[in-house]
Scaffold this active site. Structure first.
Site, mmCIF file in Angstrom:
data_model
loop_
_atom_site.group_PDB
_atom_site.id
_atom_site.type_symbol
_atom_site.label_atom_id
_atom_site.label_comp_id
_atom_site.label_asym_id
_atom_site.label_seq_id
_atom_site.Cartn_x
_atom_site.Cartn_y
_atom_site.Cartn_z
ATOM 1 N N GLN A 172 0.913 -1.151 -0.100
ATOM 2 C CA GLN A 172 -0.150 -0.091 0.037
ATOM 3 C C GLN A 172 0.795 1.265 0.132
ATOM 4 O O GLN A 172 0.640 2.140 -0.884
ATOM 5 C CB GLN A 172 -1.087 0.033 1.278
ATOM 6 C CG GLN A 172 -1.598 1.236 1.435
ATOM 7 C CD GLN A 172 -2.351 1.452 2.728
ATOM 8 O OE1 GLN A 172 -3.727 1.443 2.861
ATOM 9 N NE2 GLN A 172 -1.611 1.604 3.856
ATOM 10 N N ASP A 173 1.631 1.493 0.955
ATOM 11 C CA ASP A 173 2.630 2.353 0.991
ATOM 12 C C ASP A 173 3.613 3.031 -0.011
ATOM 13 O O ASP A 173 3.799 3.883 -0.530
ATOM 14 C CB ASP A 173 3.287 2.589 2.603
ATOM 15 C CG ASP A 173 2.207 2.891 3.714
ATOM 16 O OD1 ASP A 173 1.109 2.960 3.521
ATOM 17 O OD2 ASP A 173 2.884 2.863 4.736
ATOM 18 N N ARG A 190 10.607 -9.189 -4.400
ATOM 19 C CA ARG A 190 11.157 -10.381 -4.028
ATOM 20 C C ARG A 190 10.781 -11.102 -5.279
ATOM 21 O O ARG A 190 9.508 -11.174 -6.130
ATOM 22 C CB ARG A 190 10.289 -11.247 -3.036
ATOM 23 C CG ARG A 190 10.929 -10.522 -1.535
ATOM 24 C CD ARG A 190 10.416 -11.398 -0.336
ATOM 25 N NE ARG A 190 8.830 -11.100 -0.394
ATOM 26 C CZ ARG A 190 7.947 -11.781 0.379
ATOM 27 N NH1 ARG A 190 8.261 -12.764 1.215
ATOM 28 N NH2 ARG A 190 6.515 -11.449 0.275
ATOM 29 N N SER A 196 6.402 1.935 13.484
ATOM 30 C CA SER A 196 5.061 1.802 13.658
ATOM 31 C C SER A 196 4.655 2.280 14.903
ATOM 32 O O SER A 196 5.278 2.113 16.248
ATOM 33 C CB SER A 196 4.635 0.185 13.480
ATOM 34 O OG SER A 196 3.161 0.002 13.883
ATOM 35 N N GLU A 239 2.514 0.457 16.686
ATOM 36 C CA GLU A 239 2.497 -0.856 17.520
ATOM 37 C C GLU A 239 3.377 -0.748 18.357
ATOM 38 O O GLU A 239 3.464 -1.477 19.428
ATOM 39 C CB GLU A 239 2.361 -1.973 16.494
ATOM 40 C CG GLU A 239 1.188 -2.179 15.717
ATOM 41 C CD GLU A 239 -0.067 -2.962 16.538
ATOM 42 O OE1 GLU A 239 0.230 -3.351 17.680
ATOM 43 O OE2 GLU A 239 -1.171 -2.297 16.347
ATOM 44 N N TYR A 288 5.927 -8.610 16.208
ATOM 45 C CA TYR A 288 5.979 -7.488 15.144
ATOM 46 C C TYR A 288 6.255 -6.166 15.867
ATOM 47 O O TYR A 288 7.350 -5.533 15.286
ATOM 48 C CB TYR A 288 4.631 -7.421 14.200
ATOM 49 C CG TYR A 288 4.530 -6.101 13.546
ATOM 50 C CD1 TYR A 288 5.310 -5.979 12.286
ATOM 51 C CD2 TYR A 288 3.864 -4.889 14.018
ATOM 52 C CE1 TYR A 288 5.123 -4.740 11.617
ATOM 53 C CE2 TYR A 288 3.836 -3.930 13.286
ATOM 54 C CZ TYR A 288 4.477 -3.704 12.168
ATOM 55 O OH TYR A 288 4.402 -2.266 11.383
ATOM 56 N N HIS A 341 -2.845 3.800 9.034
ATOM 57 C CA HIS A 341 -3.143 4.416 7.694
ATOM 58 C C HIS A 341 -3.782 3.455 6.804
ATOM 59 O O HIS A 341 -3.140 2.499 6.489
ATOM 60 C CB HIS A 341 -2.097 5.211 7.273
ATOM 61 C CG HIS A 341 -0.617 4.724 7.313
ATOM 62 N ND1 HIS A 341 0.152 4.366 8.348
ATOM 63 C CD2 HIS A 341 0.183 4.172 5.994
ATOM 64 C CE1 HIS A 341 1.066 3.658 7.958
ATOM 65 N NE2 HIS A 341 1.149 3.758 6.520
ATOM 66 N N ARG A 389 -5.344 -0.947 0.713
ATOM 67 C CA ARG A 389 -4.787 -2.006 2.260
ATOM 68 C C ARG A 389 -5.258 -3.401 1.809
ATOM 69 O O ARG A 389 -5.929 -3.788 1.280
ATOM 70 C CB ARG A 389 -5.683 -1.440 3.266
ATOM 71 C CG ARG A 389 -5.267 -1.838 4.599
ATOM 72 C CD ARG A 389 -3.800 -1.549 4.769
ATOM 73 N NE ARG A 389 -3.747 -0.963 6.377
ATOM 74 C CZ ARG A 389 -2.650 -1.153 6.950
ATOM 75 N NH1 ARG A 389 -1.386 -1.651 6.356
ATOM 76 N NH2 ARG A 389 -2.612 -0.951 8.418
#
Length: 356
Positions: free
Chosen positions: A12-13, A33, A132, A134, A155, A185, A190
């Site tokens: 997405q970003d 990849r 992040s 998180e 994560y 975001h 997404r």
């Protein structure tokens, strides 16, 4: 012409950032990849094979892997980018509990590998690390650049490592390396396993008669949700500063998943309680209850502020997924929009068809 490298360009970003940099005249190089199937859907509209004649190519894709040091060193040394945006990661929080070692290797050590590739290559480049919200985990909101990290997932722990190794390289080797601590975001691009897109895609699928229920976990988690195209602007602005630094990027308001459901289904004239089922499998072993940004520093120093509000964000995503299933927007003349960039303070909306 400036050159930029984007790891995670197919996400997405990465796709929004590639669009932004191309609009600013950059030559953009993306790391992807090698796999048995292509996963370039989000950038297919801006990518032209450099072997095709008659195309003005400014976007190049390179096969590589952030788990392999030599790949990254060759990439940086040969391209000699002015800017590197490191977005690649195993970025799904729930999956990180199932694959903690892999998450640590990719999300944590991957950052070390690319920083060291820049150091060894001797290229004078500016580095952006996608940190992040998180990382704050259980910290008391609102959270800003001085809030202590309390990660509550593999994560988040890997992202905390990546954050500190970025600061360490900045201080130890005088590198221009900064962290963007981005709160949640979202957008029509997404991934469908993330809760916001899972909701809007399921809503459209239910309305189209293709599924009956939507299974979710904790509906009371509160998140600071913004619009992804605006957040990649903040990434670029960070690398245009005189000195590297770390910045929190967010809206300064928080909403529960239950509120997202209310807004999304209400917009489509549906009652989410008729369709949503709670499944314990979607609860995390350790939950993050409340994330809320204090973006004062980015507002003051970067002059960055979000423009798309929560309600607009939800409707943009619902419109896109309804369009995917061939249905019209329930709004009054509301259309799916794609942000086009023309400098920092100007933007315009263009009606487009989003196909996934």
């Amino acid at each position: 012409m400036k050159k930029a490298v984007i790891t995670g360009i197919t996400g997405q970003d990465g796709s929004y950032l590639a669009e932004l940099l191309l609009s600013k005249g950059y030559e953009v190089h993306g790391l992807i990849r090698r796999a048995s199937t292509f996963n370039t859907m989000r950038i297919d509209h801006i990518y032209h094979d450099p072997h095709q004649n008659g195309k003005d190519v400014q976007l190049y894709l390179h096969y590589g892997d952030i788990t392999v040091d030599e790949t990254l060193l060759d990439l940086v040394y040969n391209i000699r980018p002015d800017e590197v945006y490191h977005l690649a990661a195993q970025s799904h929080v729930r999956v990180s509990f199932d694959m903690p070692e892999y998450t640590g290797d990719v999300t944590g050590l991957g950052t070390t590998r690319i920083l060291d590739a820049i150091r060894k290559s001797g290229v004078n480049t500016r580095f952006y690390q996608a940190s992040s919200s998180e990382m704050f985990g259980g910290a008391t909101p609102p959270q800003n650049e001085d809030t202590p990290f309390e990660p509550r997932s593999p994560y988040a722990a890997a992202k905390v490592y990546a954050y500190w190794i970025t600061r360490n390289y900045r201080e130890a080797y005088d590198m221009f390396a900064g962290n963007g601590i981005l709160f949640n975001h979202e957008s029509p691009r997404r991934g469908e396993t993330f809760v916001t897109r899972k909701i809007t895609r399921a809503l459209a699928s239910i309305k189209a008669g293709k599924q009956k229920h939507l299974y979710l976990g904790n509906l009371d988690s509160k998140r600071d949700w913004g619009y992804a195209p605006e957040y990649v602007e903040a990434m670029w602005i960070m690398l245009q500063q005189e000195k590297a630094d770390d910045f929190v990027i967010g809206t300064g308001e928080s909403h529960t998943i239950r509120e997202f459901l209310d807004e999304a289904f209400g917009y489509a004239n549906m009652d989410w309680q008729d369709y949503v089922r709670i499944d314990p499998r979607y609860f995390r072993p350790t939950e993050v209850d409340y994330l809320l940004s204090d973006p004062s520093k980015s507002e003051n120093e970067l002059k960055w502020k979000p423009r798309v509000c929560f309600k607009e964000l939800v409707r943009i995503m619902v419109d896109a997924d309804l369009e995917y299933f061939g249905m019209e927007s329930p709004g009054e003349g509301k259309q799916i929009i794609k942000t086009k960039f023309d400098g920092w303070h100007k933007w315009e909306s263009q009606v487009i068809s989003m196909n996934g």
